[in-house]
Structure formats: structure tokens, C-alpha cells
Scaffold this motif. Sequence first.
Motif, PDB file in Angstrom:
ATOM      1  N   VAL A  96     -28.807 -30.296  26.467  1.00 25.42           N
ATOM      2  CA  VAL A  96     -29.417 -31.616  26.485  1.00 25.42           C
ATOM      3  C   VAL A  96     -30.942 -31.542  26.469  1.00 25.42           C
ATOM      4  O   VAL A  96     -31.619 -32.508  26.097  1.00 25.42           O
ATOM      5  CB  VAL A  96     -28.922 -32.424  27.707  1.00 25.42           C
ATOM      6  N   GLY A  97     -31.509 -30.374  26.876  1.00 27.13           N
ATOM      7  CA  GLY A  97     -32.954 -30.233  26.943  1.00 27.13           C
ATOM      8  C   GLY A  97     -33.502 -30.658  28.293  1.00 27.13           C
ATOM      9  O   GLY A  97     -32.751 -30.931  29.235  1.00 27.13           O
ATOM     10  N   ARG A  98     -34.832 -30.739  28.402  1.00 27.09           N
ATOM     11  CA  ARG A  98     -35.470 -31.017  29.689  1.00 27.09           C
ATOM     12  C   ARG A  98     -35.941 -32.462  29.838  1.00 27.09           C
ATOM     13  O   ARG A  98     -36.417 -32.836  30.901  1.00 27.09           O
ATOM     14  CB  ARG A  98     -36.659 -30.074  29.884  1.00 27.09           C
ATOM     15  N   VAL A  99     -35.817 -33.267  28.779  1.00 25.48           N
ATOM     16  CA  VAL A  99     -36.349 -34.629  28.825  1.00 25.48           C
ATOM     17  C   VAL A  99     -35.259 -35.680  28.640  1.00 25.48           C
ATOM     18  O   VAL A  99     -35.184 -36.653  29.392  1.00 25.48           O
ATOM     19  CB  VAL A  99     -37.450 -34.817  27.755  1.00 25.48           C
ATOM     20  N   ARG A 100     -34.407 -35.502  27.635  1.00 21.12           N
ATOM     21  CA  ARG A 100     -33.374 -36.493  27.332  1.00 21.12           C
ATOM     22  C   ARG A 100     -32.276 -36.496  28.402  1.00 21.12           C
ATOM     23  O   ARG A 100     -31.977 -35.468  29.008  1.00 21.12           O
ATOM     24  CB  ARG A 100     -32.745 -36.199  25.960  1.00 21.12           C
ATOM     25  N   GLU A 101     -31.676 -37.657  28.590  1.00 17.25           N
ATOM     26  CA  GLU A 101     -30.562 -37.766  29.538  1.00 17.25           C
ATOM     27  C   GLU A 101     -29.213 -37.593  28.853  1.00 17.25           C
ATOM     28  O   GLU A 101     -28.213 -37.291  29.504  1.00 17.25           O
ATOM     29  CB  GLU A 101     -30.609 -39.130  30.237  1.00 17.25           C
ATOM     30  N   LEU A 102     -29.186 -37.812  27.537  1.00 16.24           N
ATOM     31  CA  LEU A 102     -27.938 -37.769  26.781  1.00 16.24           C
ATOM     32  C   LEU A 102     -28.063 -36.760  25.652  1.00 16.24           C
ATOM     33  O   LEU A 102     -29.088 -36.719  24.962  1.00 16.24           O
ATOM     34  CB  LEU A 102     -27.635 -39.157  26.205  1.00 16.24           C
ATOM     35  N   ASN A 103     -27.042 -35.938  25.473  1.00 11.56           N
ATOM     36  CA  ASN A 103     -27.025 -34.994  24.360  1.00 11.56           C
ATOM     37  C   ASN A 103     -26.382 -35.667  23.149  1.00 11.56           C
ATOM     38  O   ASN A 103     -25.180 -35.944  23.145  1.00 11.56           O
ATOM     39  CB  ASN A 103     -26.251 -33.728  24.733  1.00 11.56           C
ATOM     40  N   GLU A 104     -27.206 -35.926  22.116  1.00 15.90           N
ATOM     41  CA  GLU A 104     -26.727 -36.571  20.897  1.00 15.90           C
ATOM     42  C   GLU A 104     -26.464 -35.568  19.776  1.00 15.90           C
ATOM     43  O   GLU A 104     -26.214 -35.960  18.643  1.00 15.90           O
ATOM     44  CB  GLU A 104     -27.735 -37.628  20.438  1.00 15.90           C
ATOM     45  N   ASP A 105     -26.512 -34.268  20.115  1.00 13.99           N
ATOM     46  CA  ASP A 105     -26.176 -33.215  19.163  1.00 13.99           C
ATOM     47  C   ASP A 105     -24.697 -32.872  19.267  1.00 13.99           C
ATOM     48  O   ASP A 105     -24.066 -33.086  20.307  1.00 13.99           O
ATOM     49  CB  ASP A 105     -26.981 -31.946  19.433  1.00 13.99           C
ATOM     50  N   ALA A 106     -24.166 -32.293  18.192  1.00 16.76           N
ATOM     51  CA  ALA A 106     -22.808 -31.762  18.200  1.00 16.76           C
ATOM     52  C   ALA A 106     -22.747 -30.616  17.195  1.00 16.76           C
ATOM     53  O   ALA A 106     -23.571 -30.541  16.287  1.00 16.76           O
ATOM     54  CB  ALA A 106     -21.786 -32.848  17.836  1.00 16.76           C
ATOM     55  N   CYS A 107     -21.794 -29.716  17.383  1.00 14.40           N
ATOM     56  CA  CYS A 107     -21.702 -28.574  16.477  1.00 14.40           C
ATOM     57  C   CYS A 107     -20.250 -28.155  16.297  1.00 14.40           C
ATOM     58  O   CYS A 107     -19.361 -28.596  17.037  1.00 14.40           O
ATOM     59  CB  CYS A 107     -22.538 -27.402  16.986  1.00 14.40           C
ATOM     60  N   LEU A 108     -20.034 -27.283  15.309  1.00 12.91           N
ATOM     61  CA  LEU A 108     -18.671 -26.895  14.935  1.00 12.91           C
ATOM     62  C   LEU A 108     -18.654 -25.456  14.450  1.00 12.91           C
ATOM     63  O   LEU A 108     -19.518 -25.045  13.671  1.00 12.91           O
ATOM     64  CB  LEU A 108     -18.155 -27.821  13.829  1.00 12.91           C
ATOM     65  N   GLU A 109     -17.666 -24.690  14.918  1.00 16.42           N
ATOM     66  CA  GLU A 109     -17.388 -23.345  14.416  1.00 16.42           C
ATOM     67  C   GLU A 109     -15.950 -23.309  13.901  1.00 16.42           C
ATOM     68  O   GLU A 109     -15.018 -23.506  14.660  1.00 16.42           O
ATOM     69  CB  GLU A 109     -17.491 -22.305  15.531  1.00 16.42           C
ATOM     70  N   MET A 110     -15.761 -23.040  12.628  1.00 12.90           N
ATOM     71  CA  MET A 110     -14.429 -22.833  12.068  1.00 12.90           C
ATOM     72  C   MET A 110     -14.493 -21.645  11.106  1.00 12.90           C
ATOM     73  O   MET A 110     -14.414 -21.789   9.884  1.00 12.90           O
ATOM     74  CB  MET A 110     -13.920 -24.087  11.353  1.00 12.90           C
ATOM     75  N   GLY A 111     -14.671 -20.462  11.679  1.00 14.35           N
ATOM     76  CA  GLY A 111     -14.801 -19.263  10.870  1.00 14.35           C
ATOM     77  C   GLY A 111     -13.582 -18.972  10.024  1.00 14.35           C
ATOM     78  O   GLY A 111     -13.695 -18.396   8.938  1.00 14.35           O
ATOM     79  N   ASP A 112     -12.391 -19.379  10.507  1.00 16.39           N
ATOM     80  CA  ASP A 112     -11.177 -19.135   9.737  1.00 16.39           C
ATOM     81  C   ASP A 112     -11.150 -19.933   8.440  1.00 16.39           C
ATOM     82  O   ASP A 112     -10.461 -19.561   7.487  1.00 16.39           O
ATOM     83  CB  ASP A 112      -9.940 -19.466  10.574  1.00 16.39           C
ATOM     84  N   ARG A 113     -11.922 -21.012   8.379  1.00 19.39           N
ATOM     85  CA  ARG A 113     -12.014 -21.808   7.153  1.00 19.39           C
ATOM     86  C   ARG A 113     -13.367 -21.653   6.467  1.00 19.39           C
ATOM     87  O   ARG A 113     -13.654 -22.332   5.478  1.00 19.39           O
ATOM     88  CB  ARG A 113     -11.765 -23.285   7.466  1.00 19.39           C
ATOM     89  N   GLY A 114     -14.214 -20.794   7.021  1.00 24.51           N
ATOM     90  CA  GLY A 114     -15.522 -20.566   6.422  1.00 24.51           C
ATOM     91  C   GLY A 114     -16.438 -21.758   6.530  1.00 24.51           C
ATOM     92  O   GLY A 114     -17.171 -22.079   5.585  1.00 24.51           O
ATOM     93  N   LEU A 115     -16.476 -22.401   7.701  1.00 28.14           N
ATOM     94  CA  LEU A 115     -17.279 -23.610   7.870  1.00 28.14           C
ATOM     95  C   LEU A 115     -17.915 -23.646   9.247  1.00 28.14           C
ATOM     96  O   LEU A 115     -17.242 -23.453  10.263  1.00 28.14           O
ATOM     97  CB  LEU A 115     -16.396 -24.849   7.665  1.00 28.14           C
ATOM     98  N   TRP A 116     -19.230 -23.905   9.258  1.00 25.22           N
ATOM     99  CA  TRP A 116     -19.979 -24.110  10.489  1.00 25.22           C
ATOM    100  C   TRP A 116     -20.896 -25.310  10.274  1.00 25.22           C
ATOM    101  O   TRP A 116     -21.364 -25.549   9.152  1.00 25.22           O
ATOM    102  CB  TRP A 116     -20.825 -22.887  10.839  1.00 25.22           C
ATOM    103  N   ALA A 117     -21.199 -26.062  11.337  1.00 22.22           N
ATOM    104  CA  ALA A 117     -22.003 -27.280  11.155  1.00 22.22           C
ATOM    105  C   ALA A 117     -22.760 -27.642  12.420  1.00 22.22           C
ATOM    106  O   ALA A 117     -22.333 -27.324  13.541  1.00 22.22           O
ATOM    107  CB  ALA A 117     -21.112 -28.451  10.742  1.00 22.22           C
ATOM    108  N   VAL A 118     -23.880 -28.335  12.215  1.00 18.25           N
ATOM    109  CA  VAL A 118     -24.661 -28.948  13.286  1.00 18.25           C
ATOM    110  C   VAL A 118     -24.941 -30.389  12.878  1.00 18.25           C
ATOM    111  O   VAL A 118     -25.288 -30.661  11.727  1.00 18.25           O
ATOM    112  CB  VAL A 118     -25.994 -28.198  13.513  1.00 18.25           C
TER     113      VAL A 118
END
Length: 271
Positions: free
Chosen positions: A16-38
Motif C-alpha cells: 500500500v506504501g507509506r501514504v495511501r490508505e487503500l491499495n488500488e494496485d493488483a497483479c497476476l502470475e500465471m506462468g503455466d499460461r505464460g501470462l503476468w500482469a500489473v
Amino acid sequence: MGEQTFHWTSTSRTHVGRVRELNEDACLEMGDRGLWAVADGMGGHAAGDVASRMVIDALRNVRHPDSLSDLLNDARHSLQKVNHQLTEEANRRHQQIIGSTVAVLLVFDLHCVCLWAGDSRVYRVRDGQLQQLTRDHSQVEELVSRGVVSKEEARKLPGANAITRAIGVMDKLELDSEIHSIREGDRYLLCSDGLYNEVSSQDIRRILALENCQESADRLIQSALEHGARDNVTVVVVRAEDSQITKTVFNPSASRLNQSDTDDDDKTKIN
């Protein structure tokens, strides 16, 4: 698959970092399908966390690919679909925008594709050199690319964080994509702007050079926190290893054993 395949290892971290109260990021790992995302929900707008989560959930439904083009088309279709869903969600909530950036790495056989909208980035370290594989969709980047201002001047401009593309902003989503070859040992980093706005390119390159993906991801987050982490910070570190290369393994105990045998033989010859 083709004649050459790569073994992929990856690690993802978000904070979340040191300033924001809410984490608006998301991420994905799917190595079996050859896909990663932020995905980075647009700060200052409604439900940024909802937007980034919907983007990642849409990509989670990408199928096991038969080719790189199939993988790319499926990812594009998923993002176009969630773009429509986000515009509908904004209308339902009586909000002007519910949006998110996205950066995706897709791999199949000997090539990878970077697919993105907004200012989340994909980097690659190869032969010790760091290269940014994506170009920010931002007002600042457009001014820099046209030669109006330098990168140093651009950082000081008002509205430097304003982006020109994102998912959920327009009825029709514009995505950029670029294809790259893969080499054994390539290290990729997907990240939100909360990382590169705090951590220098030199430090990113140095940390990505670490052997272990998990250690690299942890140290990238820690470095952003040490520099203030004014925004949410998300990283996905991905490494390619050629599974068909036979690597020589050094066994020091075997070396000592062989030396001992040699010494015994020499003594016999001397006597």
C-alpha cells in the motif's frame, strides 16, 4: 510448443506504501499460461481498487494457448470486455470514470509480447543492461517524444502523472503491443508507477540482477518504501531459463576426492 522451451520462475509483491490508505494496485502470475500482469487503479477517481481487480480477474480467464497469437488475441479480448464492463460500472455508480492502467507480459516458445495501456511498465534486464520495453501513455511522454521538453524538465511539469490511455476511460480501448525475442537468463519486471517514481533505473537494474526472483521483488518493494513510497507499489519479477541447456554443476567434495586419488597414485609411482 517449438523445439526450444523456457522454464519460467516468478514472484509478485504489492504494498500500500507509506501514504495511501487503500491499495488500488493488483497483479497476476500465471506462468503455466505464460501470462503476468500489473494493474494500477486510477488514483483520484472512484473505485480504483475495483477497476484494477476487475482487470486482473478478466485476465485470469485467459485460456491455455496454442500459439503466441492466440494468447495475445485472448488477452486483448479479455481487456476489451472488461473495458466495457468498467464503463457500465461507472454509469451504474454515476461516476465519470472507473479506470485502471495495465501492463501484461505474454510468453510462448521463443518470443514474448508486452501489452499495455497507461503508465504501468515492463522492463527487461539482458546482459546486465536494463531496457524499458513499454512507453508510457502519458502527457509527459508525449511531450518528451516530440522533443518539446527533456525527461528532466518533464518531471517538474504540472500534471506529470496524467495518463492518456487506460482501461474504462473510453468506449473503445486502445492497447499497444510489441513482440520481443527471449534469451536464456532474461529477467523481466512489471511494475506500477509507485516503483519507478521512487527507485532509480540504476537501482532497479542492480536489484534485478540478483539470482533469486523473490529476493529481487522484496528488495524492490523495500527500496520504494525507503524512498517514501508515496503511492501503492507493485512488482512482478519474471525470469527465463532454457530448460534444454545442460549446465555443468561444480561439486567441491568430488573435486577433493579426485585430488586425493591423484595424490595416492603419485605416491605409488614415486615409490
